[in-house]
Design a protein around this motif. Structure first.
Motif, PDB file in Angstrom:
ATOM      1  N   SER A 132       0.828  -1.203   0.000  1.00  0.00           N
ATOM      2  CA  SER A 132       0.000   0.000   0.000  1.00  0.00           C
ATOM      3  C   SER A 132       0.863   1.254   0.000  1.00  0.00           C
ATOM      4  CB  SER A 132      -0.927   0.004   1.219  1.00  0.00           C
ATOM      5  OG  SER A 132      -1.864  -1.051   1.142  1.00  0.00           O
ATOM      6  N   LYS A 133       1.964   1.226   0.742  1.00  0.00           N
ATOM      7  CA  LYS A 133       2.857   2.382   0.768  1.00  0.00           C
ATOM      8  C   LYS A 133       3.466   2.634  -0.611  1.00  0.00           C
ATOM      9  CE  LYS A 133       4.075   1.918   5.666  1.00  0.00           C
ATOM     10  NZ  LYS A 133       5.160   1.641   6.644  1.00  0.00           N
ATOM     11  N   ILE A 134       3.840   1.554  -1.296  1.00  0.00           N
ATOM     12  CA  ILE A 134       4.383   1.700  -2.649  1.00  0.00           C
ATOM     13  C   ILE A 134       3.319   2.273  -3.579  1.00  0.00           C
ATOM     14  CG2 ILE A 134       5.252   0.436  -4.654  1.00  0.00           C
ATOM     15  CD1 ILE A 134       6.567  -1.527  -2.710  1.00  0.00           C
ATOM     16  N   ALA A 135       2.094   1.769  -3.440  1.00  0.00           N
ATOM     17  CA  ALA A 135       1.003   2.253  -4.283  1.00  0.00           C
ATOM     18  C   ALA A 135       0.728   3.732  -4.034  1.00  0.00           C
ATOM     19  CB  ALA A 135      -0.258   1.431  -4.023  1.00  0.00           C
ATOM     20  N   ILE A 136       0.740   4.133  -2.768  1.00  0.00           N
ATOM     21  CA  ILE A 136       0.520   5.540  -2.430  1.00  0.00           C
ATOM     22  C   ILE A 136       1.621   6.412  -3.036  1.00  0.00           C
ATOM     23  CG2 ILE A 136       0.526   7.194  -0.521  1.00  0.00           C
ATOM     24  CD1 ILE A 136      -0.908   5.057   1.150  1.00  0.00           C
TER      25      ILE A 136
ATOM     26  N   ILE B  86      -2.183   5.688 -12.430  1.00  0.00           N
ATOM     27  CA  ILE B  86      -3.153   4.603 -12.603  1.00  0.00           C
ATOM     28  C   ILE B  86      -2.623   3.309 -11.995  1.00  0.00           C
ATOM     29  CG2 ILE B  86      -4.259   3.117 -14.319  1.00  0.00           C
ATOM     30  CD1 ILE B  86      -4.455   5.593 -16.124  1.00  0.00           C
ATOM     31  N   CYS B  87      -1.342   3.053 -12.215  1.00  0.00           N
ATOM     32  CA  CYS B  87      -0.727   1.864 -11.627  1.00  0.00           C
ATOM     33  C   CYS B  87      -0.825   1.911 -10.101  1.00  0.00           C
ATOM     34  CB  CYS B  87       0.730   1.769 -12.068  1.00  0.00           C
ATOM     35  SG  CYS B  87       1.606   0.324 -11.429  1.00  0.00           S
ATOM     36  N   GLY B  88      -0.564   3.089  -9.536  1.00  0.00           N
ATOM     37  CA  GLY B  88      -0.658   3.231  -8.086  1.00  0.00           C
ATOM     38  C   GLY B  88      -2.064   3.012  -7.571  1.00  0.00           C
ATOM     39  N   VAL B  89      -3.049   3.545  -8.291  1.00  0.00           N
ATOM     40  CA  VAL B  89      -4.439   3.385  -7.870  1.00  0.00           C
ATOM     41  C   VAL B  89      -4.853   1.916  -7.927  1.00  0.00           C
ATOM     42  CG1 VAL B  89      -6.823   3.890  -8.506  1.00  0.00           C
ATOM     43  CG2 VAL B  89      -5.134   5.714  -8.481  1.00  0.00           C
ATOM     44  N   ILE B  90      -4.450   1.228  -8.988  1.00  0.00           N
ATOM     45  CA  ILE B  90      -4.795  -0.188  -9.119  1.00  0.00           C
ATOM     46  C   ILE B  90      -4.156  -1.002  -7.997  1.00  0.00           C
ATOM     47  CG2 ILE B  90      -4.513  -2.240 -10.559  1.00  0.00           C
ATOM     48  CD1 ILE B  90      -4.717  -0.402 -13.000  1.00  0.00           C
ATOM     49  N   LEU B  91      -2.886  -0.733  -7.720  1.00  0.00           N
ATOM     50  CA  LEU B  91      -2.203  -1.441  -6.640  1.00  0.00           C
ATOM     51  C   LEU B  91      -2.862  -1.162  -5.293  1.00  0.00           C
ATOM     52  CD1 LEU B  91       1.561  -0.918  -7.607  1.00  0.00           C
ATOM     53  CD2 LEU B  91       0.271  -3.063  -7.669  1.00  0.00           C
ATOM     54  N   LEU B  92      -3.227   0.098  -5.077  1.00  0.00           N
ATOM     55  CA  LEU B  92      -3.829   0.464  -3.800  1.00  0.00           C
ATOM     56  C   LEU B  92      -5.204  -0.164  -3.638  1.00  0.00           C
ATOM     57  CD1 LEU B  92      -3.258   2.074  -1.282  1.00  0.00           C
ATOM     58  CD2 LEU B  92      -4.277   4.075  -2.371  1.00  0.00           C
ATOM     59  N   SER B  93      -5.959  -0.252  -4.736  1.00  0.00           N
ATOM     60  CA  SER B  93      -7.285  -0.869  -4.651  1.00  0.00           C
ATOM     61  C   SER B  93      -7.189  -2.364  -4.364  1.00  0.00           C
ATOM     62  CB  SER B  93      -8.054  -0.637  -5.955  1.00  0.00           C
ATOM     63  OG  SER B  93      -7.447  -1.333  -7.028  1.00  0.00           O
ATOM     64  N   ARG B  94      -6.057  -2.964  -4.718  1.00  0.00           N
ATOM     65  CA  ARG B  94      -5.881  -4.399  -4.471  1.00  0.00           C
ATOM     66  C   ARG B  94      -5.254  -4.689  -3.112  1.00  0.00           C
ATOM     67  NH1 ARG B  94      -3.390  -6.504 -10.285  1.00  0.00           N
ATOM     68  NH2 ARG B  94      -5.286  -6.184 -11.525  1.00  0.00           N
ATOM     69  N   HIS B  95      -4.450  -3.760  -2.626  1.00  0.00           N
ATOM     70  CA  HIS B  95      -3.682  -4.037  -1.411  1.00  0.00           C
ATOM     71  C   HIS B  95      -3.973  -3.069  -0.271  1.00  0.00           C
ATOM     72  CE1 HIS B  95      -1.321  -6.903  -3.712  1.00  0.00           C
ATOM     73  NE2 HIS B  95      -1.106  -5.980  -4.629  1.00  0.00           N
ATOM     74  N   HIS B  96      -5.069  -2.313  -0.359  1.00  0.00           N
ATOM     75  CA  HIS B  96      -5.357  -1.360   0.709  1.00  0.00           C
ATOM     76  C   HIS B  96      -5.675  -2.098   2.008  1.00  0.00           C
ATOM     77  CE1 HIS B  96      -9.678  -2.192   0.446  1.00  0.00           C
ATOM     78  NE2 HIS B  96      -9.584  -2.048  -0.852  1.00  0.00           N
ATOM     79  N   PRO B  97      -5.522  -1.445   3.153  1.00  0.00           N
ATOM     80  CA  PRO B  97      -5.683  -2.117   4.450  1.00  0.00           C
ATOM     81  C   PRO B  97      -7.020  -2.811   4.639  1.00  0.00           C
ATOM     82  CG  PRO B  97      -4.657   0.011   4.744  1.00  0.00           C
ATOM     83  CD  PRO B  97      -5.075  -0.060   3.304  1.00  0.00           C
ATOM     84  N   GLN B  98      -8.099  -2.226   4.157  1.00  0.00           N
ATOM     85  CA  GLN B  98      -9.408  -2.835   4.360  1.00  0.00           C
ATOM     86  C   GLN B  98      -9.514  -4.166   3.640  1.00  0.00           C
ATOM     87  OE1 GLN B  98     -12.744  -0.400   3.259  1.00  0.00           O
ATOM     88  NE2 GLN B  98     -14.215  -1.683   4.340  1.00  0.00           N
ATOM     89  N   ALA B  99      -8.832  -4.292   2.509  1.00  0.00           N
ATOM     90  CA  ALA B  99      -8.849  -5.564   1.792  1.00  0.00           C
ATOM     91  C   ALA B  99      -8.204  -6.651   2.630  1.00  0.00           C
ATOM     92  CB  ALA B  99      -8.118  -5.433   0.459  1.00  0.00           C
TER      93      ALA B  99
END
Length: 308
Positions: free
Chosen positions: A124-128, A289-302
């Motif tokens: 998530s940090k990388i995605a952010i 876009i890459c960051g958003v996709i990564l964050l949507s897959r690996h965000h804390p709530q997931a």
């Protein structure tokens, strides 16, 4: 050589008003994130206390939302987000301020991490970092080369025709296939419609500032209201079938892509930009876009959802 650098600096078409528009857009992103959190909570409360239905929220559930304090608070925050977003469009081109809405995704991930007491993981940090870096590069280049231009009648007719086709397509799809729709459809639909809302709002502001408020502008207002209403309904249904992170992730990708695409293709906001700026836009957009996709897959709530 020294004189060439001075001439290059002077010739850059930087509008000092953008220094006002960008902070306003960032504040709007904060309210967007918080509003999404509260609205999502309200929708979940209503669904928990009513009979589950397929094909979207029914009129009774929509009325019950008005009785949920969390949903009302979230709606007020989203209203403030719209006010700040519209204010930012009065000071800066849409291609500059619209991508800044992705800040809401970063805030949403952090807030969810605090609410669920789950630390933000490395992915998530990388995605952010990708989101912030991509957005920063995009806005920096756009701030130097994007300029406001009066919207011609031809531009406005083109936008309205495309919006009409989009509205018709979504309405028909919902009428015929709504029982099969998942969160991704509602998120995509809302993102596309909100992209048009931002564009139409910019058009109305632009034409009003230029003293050109007539029947075409009124058609633009009507289109904005229709797109905003259907988009809002799609968002509520997205909350009922997915976490707020997913909703915000989808909106902050699709909404800016649509709005910026219209700004580039129809409004010509970067027509004077050099070729390298186009490549910079593409690179920055891809990173974000890459960051958003990564964050949507690996965000804390997931992570919490999986563990539960």
């Amino acid at each position: 050589m020294h004189l060439d650098l001075i001439d290059f600096t002077v010739d850059l078409p930087v509008d000092p008003r953008q220094a006002i528009g960008i902070p306003l857009a960032l504040i709007g992103g904060v309210f967007l994130s918080l509003g999404a959190q509260f609205q999502h909570r309200g929708v979940n409360k209503v669904e928990a206390n009513t009979v589950a239905v397929t094909g979207g929220l029914d009129p009774h559930q929509l009325l019950l939302l008005l009785r949920r304090p969390s949903w009302v608070i979230g709606t007020l925050m989203l209203g403030l987000a719209i006010v700040f977003q519209l204010s930012s469009l009065a000071f800066a081109p849409i291609i500059v301020v619209q991508p800044l809405g992705a800040v809401a995704l970063v805030i949403t991930a952090v807030v969810n991490a605090r609410v669920t007491k789950t630390p933000v993981n490395r992915a998530s940090k990388i995605a952010i970092a990708f989101c912030v870096g991509g957005i920063g590069l995009f806005v920096t280049v756009a701030a130097f080369f994007a300029v406001d231009k009066p919207v011609t009648d031809k531009n406005l007719v083109t936008i309205l025709i495309v919006l009409g086709a989009v509205l018709l397509a979504f309405i028909l799809a919902f009428a015929l296939l709504h029982t099969k729709f998942k969160a991704i459809f509602y998120i995509t639909g809302a993102g596309v419609l909100y992209g048009f809302v931002a564009t139409l709002a910019k058009v109305i502001i632009n034409r009003t500032q230029n003293g050109n408020f007539e029947w075409l502008t009124l058609c633009c207002v009507a289109g904005l209201l229709l797109a905003a209403s259907l988009g809002a309904y799609f968002v509520q249904n997205a909350y009922s079938s997915g976490p707020p992170d997913l909703v915000i992730a989808g909106l902050t990708v699709i909404d800016p892509l649509v709005a910026v695409g219209i700004g580039i293709v129809v409004l010509g906001e970067i027509a004077q930009a050099p070729l390298w700026a186009g490549f910079a836009f593409a690179l920055a957009g891809a990173i974000a876009i890459c960051g958003v996709i990564l964050l949507s897959r690996h965000h804390p709530q997931a992570s919490v959802t999986v563990s539960e």
